[in-house]
Design a protein around this motif. Structure first.
Motif, short mmCIF file in Angstrom:
data_model
loop_
_atom_site.label_atom_id
_atom_site.label_comp_id
_atom_site.label_asym_id
_atom_site.label_seq_id
_atom_site.Cartn_x
_atom_site.Cartn_y
_atom_site.Cartn_z
N VAL B 255 94.37 77.03 127.30
CA VAL B 255 93.38 76.04 126.87
C VAL B 255 94.07 74.96 126.03
O VAL B 255 93.79 73.77 126.16
CB VAL B 255 92.22 76.71 126.08
CG1 VAL B 255 91.21 75.67 125.61
CG2 VAL B 255 91.53 77.77 126.93
N ARG B 256 95.00 75.40 125.17
CA ARG B 256 95.73 74.42 124.36
C ARG B 256 96.49 73.44 125.26
O ARG B 256 96.47 72.23 125.06
CB ARG B 256 96.75 75.11 123.44
CG ARG B 256 96.14 75.79 122.24
CD ARG B 256 97.20 76.04 121.18
NE ARG B 256 98.25 76.95 121.57
CZ ARG B 256 98.19 78.27 121.53
NH1 ARG B 256 97.08 78.86 121.13
NH2 ARG B 256 99.23 79.02 121.89
N ASP B 257 97.12 73.99 126.28
CA ASP B 257 97.88 73.15 127.21
C ASP B 257 96.95 72.13 127.89
O ASP B 257 97.26 70.93 127.96
CB ASP B 257 98.57 74.05 128.25
CG ASP B 257 99.46 73.24 129.16
OD1 ASP B 257 100.39 72.61 128.64
OD2 ASP B 257 99.20 73.19 130.38
N ALA B 258 95.79 72.62 128.34
CA ALA B 258 94.84 71.73 129.02
C ALA B 258 94.31 70.67 128.06
O ALA B 258 94.10 69.51 128.44
CB ALA B 258 93.70 72.55 129.61
N PHE B 259 94.08 71.07 126.82
CA PHE B 259 93.58 70.12 125.81
C PHE B 259 94.60 69.00 125.59
O PHE B 259 94.25 67.82 125.55
CB PHE B 259 93.31 70.87 124.49
CG PHE B 259 92.60 70.04 123.48
CD1 PHE B 259 91.21 70.05 123.39
CD2 PHE B 259 93.31 69.21 122.61
CE1 PHE B 259 90.55 69.26 122.46
CE2 PHE B 259 92.66 68.41 121.68
CZ PHE B 259 91.26 68.45 121.60
N ILE B 260 95.85 69.38 125.47
CA ILE B 260 96.91 68.38 125.24
C ILE B 260 97.02 67.45 126.46
O ILE B 260 97.11 66.23 126.33
CB ILE B 260 98.25 69.08 124.92
CG1 ILE B 260 98.17 69.69 123.51
CG2 ILE B 260 99.43 68.11 125.00
CD1 ILE B 260 99.30 70.63 123.16
N GLU B 261 97.00 68.04 127.65
CA GLU B 261 97.12 67.21 128.87
C GLU B 261 95.98 66.20 128.98
O GLU B 261 96.19 65.06 129.37
CB GLU B 261 97.15 68.10 130.12
CG GLU B 261 98.44 68.89 130.32
CD GLU B 261 99.69 68.00 130.44
OE1 GLU B 261 99.57 66.81 130.79
OE2 GLU B 261 100.79 68.51 130.15
N GLU B 262 94.77 66.67 128.64
CA GLU B 262 93.62 65.76 128.77
C GLU B 262 93.69 64.66 127.70
O GLU B 262 93.34 63.50 127.96
CB GLU B 262 92.31 66.56 128.69
CG GLU B 262 91.03 65.74 128.86
CD GLU B 262 90.88 65.06 130.24
OE1 GLU B 262 91.85 64.98 131.00
OE2 GLU B 262 89.77 64.57 130.53
N THR B 263 94.18 65.01 126.52
CA THR B 263 94.34 63.97 125.48
C THR B 263 95.42 62.98 125.89
O THR B 263 95.26 61.77 125.73
CB THR B 263 94.68 64.62 124.11
OG1 THR B 263 93.74 65.66 123.85
CG2 THR B 263 94.64 63.60 122.99
N LEU B 264 96.50 63.49 126.48
CA LEU B 264 97.57 62.60 126.94
C LEU B 264 97.06 61.67 128.05
O LEU B 264 97.47 60.52 128.17
CB LEU B 264 98.76 63.40 127.48
CG LEU B 264 99.74 63.98 126.45
CD1 LEU B 264 100.65 65.02 127.09
CD2 LEU B 264 100.58 62.87 125.81
#
Ligand code: HEM
Lengths: 78, 389
Positions: B255-264
């Motif tokens: 989930v952290r990875d997905a959160f970072i990708e979506e913010t990027l």
């Protein structure tokens, strides 16, 4: 200075709403007479006035810095 | 094709989200003589990998100010610069920094913000972790971190289009190059520092690089590694505060990875990349004349409705494979793995120690093209009653 450089001086003046002084040795880039969005169209205009392709090696900061430098490197150097 | 007048170009492009003002449904836009904007995702990829579109232009502000450096050159010379930087960003080193360097920096940041409301997270906090990391990598004395920070920030405007070049930017540049010059000469230069590694790699690989080129590249590395990440950390905190995500969910790595990708995707720090046409060429079916300045909007490419349904929606877990925050092609970011390691650890620490991140005031503004982030918001970090281990 020849007519080509005078035409270029006029072209640069035309970029501005207010009248601007452009001496032969004014630094065109650092004085922001020609902005980062305009220097490529200046190169295109120089090439048009020159009537032929400018070789990449000629487009250097030293040869494009002022009207005098452009005249020596492109119009007289041709 | 309708073109924008010269006077309007400046106004249009001064806004980080300039792409929103261009007609939808078109990927490549002719804005004036020799000025082209690329907004579609496929067209952006095509432009960034096109051999006829180069990064170097002798009249470009960064090229004149920094001197010869990795960002402003192409071809064989560029590959040499990249070879010099590769060992410093190798996976083994990142892992060592993840274990030994990052936790201390991140805990100190979280200690500072926890239980407090902050008016300007970017100014006061966001730089702490990236500056700590990059100063260590460079081998720069940590006591100089504040000075570097103060001098580096104004340089961001040299990379923007339109560029803002002032006496202050020139003075900062000169001071930074002088500082780096001193650090390069320092007897205490650590062998695993950036400067030490560059010295060794250039000797070992026989790359002829002048001291000036080493200094410019170190400076560029510094700017690229600190200001992008400071901007992104600001966006990440902003998105945490704006979304209704439960902090417990972020204890899960995926989930952290997905959160970072979506913010990027929605807040890429580098919004726009400039390239120059070496020859007449086509982008899609649009002719681009020789010499043109081509502005590629990564921000627009990341919001292309053909690729990302409801592109403006913050949707953690959506497919982000086509997102290009680190660019593509020869100049794509070599620091991406380091940056992502840093962000994952920061987000994990926030999830463990923070019950909630809330935005308490928001002017909904974005600033800067090259180091873009939301500005004018305040944020509160509410601690957990007990940290999660
Ligand atoms: C959120 C974090 C980051 C983002 C979004 C990002 C994005 C980018 C982008 C888009 C470029 C291409 C620029 C261009 O072509 O004009 C780039 C280049 C570069 N980045 Fe990053 N970056 C980040 C963090 C870092 C870090 C942490 C480092 C190093 C420690 C770094 C080092 C570099 C370098 C050296 C280049 C120049 C590469 C070249 O020209 O070949 N970046 N970055």
């Amino acid at each position: 200075m020849g007519s080509k450089i005078e035409a270029l001086r006029e072209w640069i003046r035309g970029l501005h709403d207010e009248p601007v002084e452009i001496a032969d040795d004014t630094d065109l880039i650092e004085s922001v007479l020609v902005t980062s969005l305009q220097f490529v169209s200046m190169v295109i205009e120089i090439e048009r006035l020159h009537g032929g392709r400018i070789e990449p090696g000629v487009i250097r900061i030293d040869s494009m810095r002022s009207l005098k430098a452009i005249d020596a490197a492109v119009f007289q150097g041709a | 094709m309708r073109t924008v007048t010269a006077a309007d170009q400046n106004t249009l492009l001064s806004r980080p989200d300039w792409y929103r003002r261009l007609p939808a449904g078109k990927d490549v836009h002719l804005l004036g003589t020799g000025l082209v904007a690329v907004t579609g995702n496929r067209a952006a990829r095509e432009a960034l990998t096109h051999p006829g579109l180069v990064a170097d232009h002798p009249l470009k502000a960064s090229s004149r100010a920094f001197g010869p450096n990795v960002l402003d050159c192409d071809g064989a010379r560029h590959r040499e610069f990249r070879a010099l930087l590769a060992p410093i960003l190798a996976a083994g080193r990142i892992e060592r920094w993840r274990r030994l360097l990052m936790p201390g920096l991140i805990d100190a940041l979280v200690d500072d913000v926890l239980g407090r409301e902050t008016e300007d997270f970017y100014r006061d906090h966001a730089h702490r972790v990236p500056y700590g990391i990059v100063c260590t990598i460079l081998g720069v004395d940590r006591s100089l971190e504040g000075r570097f920070h103060e001098l580096t920030r104004p340089l961001a405007r040299l990379l923007d289009y339109p560029t803002e070049e002032t006496e202050a930017t020139h003075a900062s540049m000169a001071a930074l190059l002088a500082l780096l010059g001193e650090e390069c000469r320092a007897e205490s230069l650590r062998p695993d520092s950036l400067l030490g590694t560059i010295e060794r790699t250039r000797d070992r690989k026989g790359i002829a690089l002048t001291d000036e080129e080493v200094r410019s590249t170190a400076l560029l590395f510094f700017l690229a590694g600190t200001e992008t990440s400071s901007a992104f950390i600001t966006s990440m905190v902003y998105c945490l505060g704006r979304s209704i995500m439960d902090m417990d969910e972020l204890l899960d790595e995926s989930v952290r990875d997905a959160f970072i990708e979506e913010t990027l995707r929605l807040y890429p720090p580098v919004q726009t990349i400039a390239r120059f046409a070496e020859a007449d060429l086509l982008l899609g079916d649009v002719p681009v004349p020789r010499h043109s300045l081509v502005l590629v909007s990564l921000a627009a490419a990341n919001r292309d409705p053909e690729i990302f349904p409801h592109p403006g929606r913050f949707d953690v877990g959506r497919a982000t494979k086509a997102s290009v925050p680190f660019s593509v092609g020869p100049h794509s970011c070599p620091g991406a793995p380091l940056a992502k390691t840093e962000f994952m650890l920061l987000l994990e620490t926030l999830a463990r120690r923070c019950a909630q991140v809330s935005i308490t005031g928001d002017r909904v503004l974005l600033e800067s093209q090259s180091f873009s982030r939301p500005v004018g918001f305040s944020v509160r970090f509410q601690p957990r009653s007990k940290d999660v281990c």
